[in-house]
Motif scaffolding. Sequence first.
Motif, PDB file in Angstrom:
ATOM      1  N   ALA A 120     -78.867  30.619  -9.946  1.00 36.12           N
ATOM      2  CA  ALA A 120     -78.277  30.894 -11.264  1.00 36.12           C
ATOM      3  C   ALA A 120     -76.919  31.581 -11.144  1.00 36.12           C
ATOM      4  O   ALA A 120     -76.059  31.401 -11.990  1.00 36.12           O
ATOM      5  CB  ALA A 120     -79.216  31.766 -12.085  1.00 36.12           C
ATOM      6  N   GLY A 121     -76.723  32.397 -10.091  1.00 36.37           N
ATOM      7  CA  GLY A 121     -75.453  33.116  -9.973  1.00 36.37           C
ATOM      8  C   GLY A 121     -75.576  34.378  -9.150  1.00 36.37           C
ATOM      9  O   GLY A 121     -76.484  34.529  -8.333  1.00 36.37           O
ATOM     10  N   LEU A 122     -74.653  35.313  -9.390  1.00 38.88           N
ATOM     11  CA  LEU A 122     -74.537  36.523  -8.595  1.00 38.88           C
ATOM     12  C   LEU A 122     -75.657  37.510  -8.886  1.00 38.88           C
ATOM     13  O   LEU A 122     -75.944  37.819 -10.037  1.00 38.88           O
ATOM     14  CB  LEU A 122     -73.180  37.186  -8.867  1.00 38.88           C
ATOM     15  N   VAL A 144     -68.408  33.942 -17.206  1.00 39.36           N
ATOM     16  CA  VAL A 144     -67.677  34.937 -16.429  1.00 39.36           C
ATOM     17  C   VAL A 144     -68.003  34.689 -14.958  1.00 39.36           C
ATOM     18  O   VAL A 144     -69.174  34.581 -14.587  1.00 39.36           O
ATOM     19  CB  VAL A 144     -68.117  36.359 -16.853  1.00 39.36           C
ATOM     20  N   TYR A 145     -66.954  34.553 -14.132  1.00 39.43           N
ATOM     21  CA  TYR A 145     -67.094  34.262 -12.702  1.00 39.43           C
ATOM     22  C   TYR A 145     -66.512  35.396 -11.868  1.00 39.43           C
ATOM     23  O   TYR A 145     -65.634  36.113 -12.345  1.00 39.43           O
ATOM     24  CB  TYR A 145     -66.301  32.993 -12.331  1.00 39.43           C
ATOM     25  N   THR A 146     -66.931  35.480 -10.604  1.00 39.42           N
ATOM     26  CA  THR A 146     -66.268  36.425  -9.703  1.00 39.42           C
ATOM     27  C   THR A 146     -64.823  35.968  -9.529  1.00 39.42           C
ATOM     28  O   THR A 146     -64.541  34.772  -9.470  1.00 39.42           O
ATOM     29  CB  THR A 146     -66.962  36.477  -8.323  1.00 39.42           C
ATOM     30  N   PRO A 157     -74.200  25.050  -6.224  1.00 43.23           N
ATOM     31  CA  PRO A 157     -73.044  24.228  -6.571  1.00 43.23           C
ATOM     32  C   PRO A 157     -71.730  24.994  -6.596  1.00 43.23           C
ATOM     33  O   PRO A 157     -70.666  24.419  -6.455  1.00 43.23           O
ATOM     34  CB  PRO A 157     -73.388  23.698  -7.970  1.00 43.23           C
ATOM     35  N   PHE A 158     -71.795  26.329  -6.754  1.00 42.68           N
ATOM     36  CA  PHE A 158     -70.568  27.116  -6.879  1.00 42.68           C
ATOM     37  C   PHE A 158     -70.015  27.556  -5.530  1.00 42.68           C
ATOM     38  O   PHE A 158     -68.996  28.203  -5.466  1.00 42.68           O
ATOM     39  CB  PHE A 158     -70.793  28.329  -7.793  1.00 42.68           C
ATOM     40  N   ALA A 180     -65.381  32.415  -7.949  1.00 42.02           N
ATOM     41  CA  ALA A 180     -66.082  31.317  -8.619  1.00 42.02           C
ATOM     42  C   ALA A 180     -67.608  31.373  -8.584  1.00 42.02           C
ATOM     43  O   ALA A 180     -68.265  30.383  -8.829  1.00 42.02           O
ATOM     44  CB  ALA A 180     -65.596  29.969  -8.090  1.00 42.02           C
ATOM     45  N   ILE A 181     -68.193  32.541  -8.293  1.00 42.64           N
ATOM     46  CA  ILE A 181     -69.651  32.664  -8.411  1.00 42.64           C
ATOM     47  C   ILE A 181     -69.949  33.055  -9.856  1.00 42.64           C
ATOM     48  O   ILE A 181     -69.407  34.042 -10.355  1.00 42.64           O
ATOM     49  CB  ILE A 181     -70.216  33.734  -7.460  1.00 42.64           C
TER      50      ILE A 181
END
Length: 178
Positions: free
Chosen positions: A57-59, A122-124, A13-14, A135-136
């Motif tokens: 989930a993310g980075l 916390v996002y990239t 989604p990101f 926004a990751i």
Amino acid sequence: KENKELKKLLDLPFIEDANSIAAQVVEGAPSNFQFTVQIGKGESDGVGVDMPVVTGAGLVGRVLEVSRDRATVLLINDPESGVGVKIEKSGATGVVKGRGDTNTMRADFVDPNAEVTRGEIVYTAGLQNSPFPGAIPVGTVSGVTKTPGDLQQDILVKPLVDFSHLDYVKVLRPSSGR
């Protein structure tokens, strides 16, 4: 469980219209001295050095080395890794670095006057010349300590990715605009 993980990878989604390469982690859950994993895709699949690696989930990290059919991924919880980040509500920026364990990372260079609170995402930051697009999701703020007179806050970040259970990842190819 594997099916759920694969479904999550299909929908990131990101990242909109991300050109990506799905890969299986073929070697290495991180140990106390090693914060890399091997994935079963390489140059022949279009994987290149510095490409970002994510899960649903993310980075996860970035590609460190590539051979024809494999790649080594440096995880974001490695002390040698650094990721430019933006903190959700406060909008404060900083650099997240690993601390040599899998449970927390540290956000450095965060403005001592910024109002950062526990639980913020916390996002990239997507800074220029960074391998990571913006926004990751990276993690959540798990601790904030302000010391009067310090030039930065002491902020701990809990990663969103469970590095001890990495089975499938996606390698993001840079968009043509980058």
